[in-house]
Design an enzyme around this catalytic site. Sequence first.
Site, mmCIF file in Angstrom:
data_model
loop_
_atom_site.group_PDB
_atom_site.id
_atom_site.type_symbol
_atom_site.label_atom_id
_atom_site.label_comp_id
_atom_site.label_asym_id
_atom_site.label_seq_id
_atom_site.Cartn_x
_atom_site.Cartn_y
_atom_site.Cartn_z
ATOM 1 N N GLY A 143 0.794 -1.221 0.000
ATOM 2 C CA GLY A 143 0.000 0.000 0.000
ATOM 3 C C GLY A 143 0.824 1.266 0.000
ATOM 4 N N LEU A 196 -4.488 -5.540 -4.343
ATOM 5 C CA LEU A 196 -3.419 -4.538 -4.354
ATOM 6 C C LEU A 196 -2.086 -5.132 -3.873
ATOM 7 C CD1 LEU A 196 -2.702 -1.528 -4.747
ATOM 8 C CD2 LEU A 196 -3.181 -1.216 -2.315
ATOM 9 N N ASP A 197 -1.063 -5.034 -4.703
ATOM 10 C CA ASP A 197 0.295 -5.463 -4.352
ATOM 11 C C ASP A 197 0.377 -6.948 -4.006
ATOM 12 O OD1 ASP A 197 1.076 -2.864 -4.746
ATOM 13 O OD2 ASP A 197 0.912 -2.319 -2.628
ATOM 14 N N GLU A 198 -0.591 -7.721 -4.476
ATOM 15 C CA GLU A 198 -0.603 -9.149 -4.157
ATOM 16 C C GLU A 198 -0.378 -10.023 -5.387
ATOM 17 O OE1 GLU A 198 -0.608 -10.432 -1.288
ATOM 18 O OE2 GLU A 198 -1.756 -9.219 0.140
#
Lengths: 283, 283, 283, 283
Positions: B201, B227-229
């Site tokens: 994040g 998100l960001d995964e």
Amino acid sequence: ENRYRIVISCPDQPGIVAAVSEFLYKQQANIMESNQYTTDPDGGSFFLRIEFECQQDGDTQQQLEHGFQQIADHFKMDWQLVRVRNLKKLALFVSKELHCLQEILWEYESGHLMADLSVIVSNHEDARELAKSYNIPFYHIPANKDIRQQAERQQLELLEQYNIDTVILARYMQILTPGFLENYKNNIINIHHSFLPAFIGAKPYERAFDRGVKLIGATSHYVTSDLDEGPIIEQDIHRVNHKDKAEDLKRVGRLVERSVLMRAIKWHIDDRVIVFGNKTIVF
Amino acid sequence: ENRYRIVISCPDQPGIVAAVSEFLYKQQANIMESNQYTTDPDGGSFFLRIEFECQQDGDTQQQLEHGFQQIADHFKMDWQLVRVRNLKKLALFVSKELHCLQEILWEYESGHLMADLSVIVSNHEDARELAKSYNIPFYHIPANKDIRQQAERQQLELLEQYNIDTVILARYMQILTPGFLENYKNNIINIHHSFLPAFIGAKPYERAFDRGVKLIGATSHYVTSDLDEGPIIEQDIHRVNHKDKAEDLKRVGRLVERSVLMRAIKWHIDDRVIVFGNKTIVF
Amino acid sequence: ENRYRIVISCPDQPGIVAAVSEFLYKQQANIMESNQYTTDPDGGSFFLRIEFECQQDGDTQQQLEHGFQQIADHFKMDWQLVRVRNLKKLALFVSKELHCLQEILWEYESGHLMADLSVIVSNHEDARELAKSYNIPFYHIPANKDIRQQAERQQLELLEQYNIDTVILARYMQILTPGFLENYKNNIINIHHSFLPAFIGAKPYERAFDRGVKLIGATSHYVTSDLDEGPIIEQDIHRVNHKDKAEDLKRVGRLVERSVLMRAIKWHIDDRVIVFGNKTIVF
Amino acid sequence: ENRYRIVISCPDQPGIVAAVSEFLYKQQANIMESNQYTTDPDGGSFFLRIEFECQQDGDTQQQLEHGFQQIADHFKMDWQLVRVRNLKKLALFVSKELHCLQEILWEYESGHLMADLSVIVSNHEDARELAKSYNIPFYHIPANKDIRQQAERQQLELLEQYNIDTVILARYMQILTPGFLENYKNNIINIHHSFLPAFIGAKPYERAFDRGVKLIGATSHYVTSDLDEGPIIEQDIHRVNHKDKAEDLKRVGRLVERSVLMRAIKWHIDDRVIVFGNKTIVF
């Protein structure tokens, strides 16, 4: 289990992968991992390593080798078929510095080194107790410039007696003669305590200190008759600074030596390293 | 030239490599580099990337694809045949921080990025001049939470117009909706300025500073709706110390971001990255 | 010999270095190494570590401490004067994974760990033989969630009995209660087998594998009552790839854990680490 | 602002830190960061770098220097007092490879290089446009073995005209004569594209490729009349493998060169590097 590896070097030409993989398919082999590399599309060299499982009964390895010979001849291959469960037999040559030996023994004990540590040979007595605590035969064979031939004769007898595949020079500080080396071509691994080709020869840490380098390194390579000039398998470095004396470089360097030699040994016993001229392909 | 790559994912079973390589051999292809990996010998997944040269005349790619379809069907393959000289078309999405964009442009200009930089898109004006100096079309499409749908519609039109294969989020600080993402599945690459999964994040450098970490990192990954995964392609780190403020972490981190994103892009355009679940195989 | 270290934290103001160094000069001390850092010129915190030699006869340390008290009071210092030859007494807490313990013992034996390894404590029997082979007292104190209080009481008694300065959690897999921790504030060092703050808590390698990271890490930190949230002393990483299973990450990670914990311990016993809030200054 | 640095080298003896810090205290200076190192407690060399703020009015630097001279004389110091806001004036010497120049210009533009880029000098025309785009004066001074003296005369005139403090050889492929070097002793920084002392001299990447190294490196050092033998400021490496041709080593190496030279420049302009014999202290 029924896991095998085939490792191949030959002049490049179309059809090699097709021939090898069709052969394996007909043997009902299942390919687990395969790596191929060609140095140059035009007249280059071809390298292949395949790890596979073959569920047949009976004397599979001999069958495989026999069947493969025709393909090998056709493509003029240097090749080797290895059964994974037939562990390589290692001889460890050491001198007075025991950190590399200890790392190897440790990995061995914890089950992370898939090889037989068959024998430890040293020109000093320092490693005897350590060898004993791991129940590995230890032989003290004095060695120096003056008695090199005699020492090597004894060493070669031992290697033959223990049916050794690979010799690990785990900080063995003696030079080996070409006569010795030719018996174990591309099967003698040394750890040199510098970032080769920097600081070839004696006292690399002292010379690194004198030069004021900001990184110190270690290099693992196959031994050839040119001192510290053999094919490099692995290298690594660690940062040092102006506060570090030669003694500190040695201390930090020991860690680098241990991990670099360990990686080189593991790749070698996994048949991942192919020598090509004075370089290595590491699959 | 006549260089191609074939990239394959499918359920593992014996005979895949044999079938593929026999096919290539019949096409008179010469294999340059081949990498294969199987997750598990029992019921695992099979991955293969072969780079080869094929000297035939005429519309070779179509012939190859047509001929290969039968094998692909038989083994239930996800596959892709790519002609190396048909460069991938990239769209670069940026915001106000331009260091990643600049690195990409630079590598592009020096001839080390084998792709078409077709268009640069930004929600700010900052990159316009830079884009202009490299003669790459630049579009300013304002974007934020409130106008996301409208912005994405415009962006998608642009991507279609420029026939884009891959979107690079080179520090583009906006979230993309699932509707956008599904158009470019496994073809949108992001650079996140932390060592994921740490500091997912916003404001990762500030949080890394607050946590007192001794290494800062960057992660390049394919974008998914989490998100960001998404699947990680590459990560790297750089050492920091107590003297470094959040501002210093940002400065040092920019270097890591640049090189990590660059490596991820190069592997992607070389078709070396295969997505498998939420992970990547990088050959 | 007559080597000392003074380590100081206090609110910043002009004149601190002058006062300390004038004091040392009057004691005829010769400064060997000095490091100073201020977080912020305006109202920040001041940190100083000086290593010096003092050739006076008699009970020098007490004299130095007594003399320095006035300066310390004036500047509101947290401070510590340490005689280098008075080695810190360490207790090693371990569980079933012994690689970190083994690394520590090894460095100790080779003379590179300037501390007293006074006692080894474990909730299992696995380390007993290893402890015995190094002639270090070993105590088996069973510990788990249900008997934590009783276990910690026994442990604290042991620590007192052996006059312990610092506790090393060398892969001791039990949580310590705040009651235990307050006895050894900033003197309990843990090794966590991930790159914190990623993968806080249990099974970090398995979670790293599931996430598909390309680097695995280890973190050494002072233990606080927030699990894996204490001040970080040192971190490092090693590259992994898609071929590495969770088991491989563990194996590679062990090497990283060993070297990260070792560096943290050495810096700690050299009084190079100052805790400031939830961070460390490492001189 | 009123930030200064004092950097001192002298023979070690007790009382130096006390004298310096007392002096600073009397000037109402507040020390921000201080680093001290002594090579050897017995007859060694003493190095000190202090960064401090001094809120006095008027011509503070001159006052400080004047006041300090007495201390400097007493302890036989080599010393330098630097006002931080008086940026060092850099001349960049380049040839045809522009990646190092570009990195420097970039850091400069983004405000992370606290120096004046006063002039760019080259023996080729390649950098002219780049220099122009950053509004930095560019001079083309042809240089080769045959016209070295004439070229250096022109270069020295330029350096004098621009009042240059430090010369950065950002891949300037010409040798400088002792006559040139003596004008900028310890103020000419080179980047060599190998891990020194490996591959001294020409074509290091080609030679690294031929040797089959597994890591390539770069070294930034002060230039002396011994080619590539000057005091090393910083080194770093990057991993390569058997697939990398000499051309790939160059490409990867450019990244290492850029970051190594950049760090060396920043430490130099922060007055963190002290030359001691053929080594550097980096605070």
